[in-house]
Design a protein around this motif. Structure first.
Motif, mmCIF file in Angstrom:
data_model
loop_
_atom_site.group_PDB
_atom_site.id
_atom_site.type_symbol
_atom_site.label_atom_id
_atom_site.label_comp_id
_atom_site.label_asym_id
_atom_site.label_seq_id
_atom_site.Cartn_x
_atom_site.Cartn_y
_atom_site.Cartn_z
ATOM 1 N N MET A 1 0.841 -1.181 0.000
ATOM 2 C CA MET A 1 0.000 0.000 0.000
ATOM 3 C C MET A 1 0.883 1.240 0.000
ATOM 4 S SD MET A 1 -2.796 1.242 2.863
ATOM 5 C CE MET A 1 -1.675 2.060 3.977
ATOM 6 N N VAL A 6 -2.712 6.975 -0.686
ATOM 7 C CA VAL A 6 -3.949 6.858 0.095
ATOM 8 C C VAL A 6 -4.295 8.201 0.723
ATOM 9 C CG1 VAL A 6 -4.998 5.799 2.137
ATOM 10 C CG2 VAL A 6 -3.693 4.386 0.540
ATOM 11 N N ALA A 106 -6.181 1.273 -0.658
ATOM 12 C CA ALA A 106 -6.008 0.814 0.719
ATOM 13 C C ALA A 106 -5.849 -0.701 0.836
ATOM 14 C CB ALA A 106 -7.195 1.267 1.559
ATOM 15 N N ASN A 109 -4.570 -3.144 3.875
ATOM 16 C CA ASN A 109 -4.758 -2.565 5.212
ATOM 17 C C ASN A 109 -6.221 -2.786 5.581
ATOM 18 O OD1 ASN A 109 -5.309 -0.835 7.392
ATOM 19 N ND2 ASN A 109 -3.704 0.597 6.783
ATOM 20 N N LEU A 112 -8.392 -0.107 7.387
ATOM 21 C CA LEU A 112 -8.668 1.039 6.515
ATOM 22 C C LEU A 112 -9.695 0.666 5.452
ATOM 23 C CD1 LEU A 112 -8.116 3.959 5.752
ATOM 24 C CD2 LEU A 112 -6.093 3.175 4.477
#
Length: 150
Positions: A1, A6, A106, A109, A112
């Motif tokens: 990521m 992000v 994302a 994760n 998230l």
């Protein structure tokens, strides 16, 4: 990521939410006539939802080490209720697009991803709501007043 990607996308979402606060508030202020009682609270509720999303996204950006945006995008204004409803559908559709992009960024994760999925679900509900409000609206007079833009 890619954390910076992000954060950058979340800031785009945040700017969009700040726009929603202003655009929906303005719509609730200017809708008039017989439709005011029907729609003013709907637009105010959407402004409050945008503010709630802005708070969540701003806090998440800070938690990720970024600086939350304080700017917004252009606000679409009109006194024509059908145009207000169409602008609202466009706004919600854009939000779905923006949060979907953030969701892709994302990946990997999980917390998230869940955070973004929850907001995305609410944005999709907005798309559904305004789609239903606009469906067959050509058969009813939904003019808030005359067709002049604000």
């Amino acid at each position: 990521m890619d954390l910076q990607a992000v954060i950058d996308q979340l800031n785009e979402c945040l700017k969009h939410e700040w726009t929603g606060v202003a655009q929906y508030s303005q719509a609730s202020f200017i809708v008039e006539g017989v439709w005011r009682e029907v729609y003013a609270s709907t637009f105010q509720d959407n402004a409050e939802e945008s503010f709630g999303h802005a708070k969540l996204v701003g806090e998440k950006i800070s938690a990720l080490g970024g600086v939350p945006a304080v700017t917004r995008n252009e606000i679409k204004q009109t006194r024509d209720l059908k145009e207000i409803l169409q602008n609202s559908l466009d706004f919600e559709s854009k939000a779905v697009e923006m949060y979907s992009k953030a969701l892709e960024l994302a990946e990997g994760n999980r917390p998230l991803v869940i955070f973004l999925e929850n907001i995305l679900e609410e944005e999709q509900q907005g798309v559904d709501e305004f789609t239903l409000l606009l469906r067959n609206s050509g058969s009813a007079d939904v003019s808030a007043s005359d067709s002049k833009t604000a």
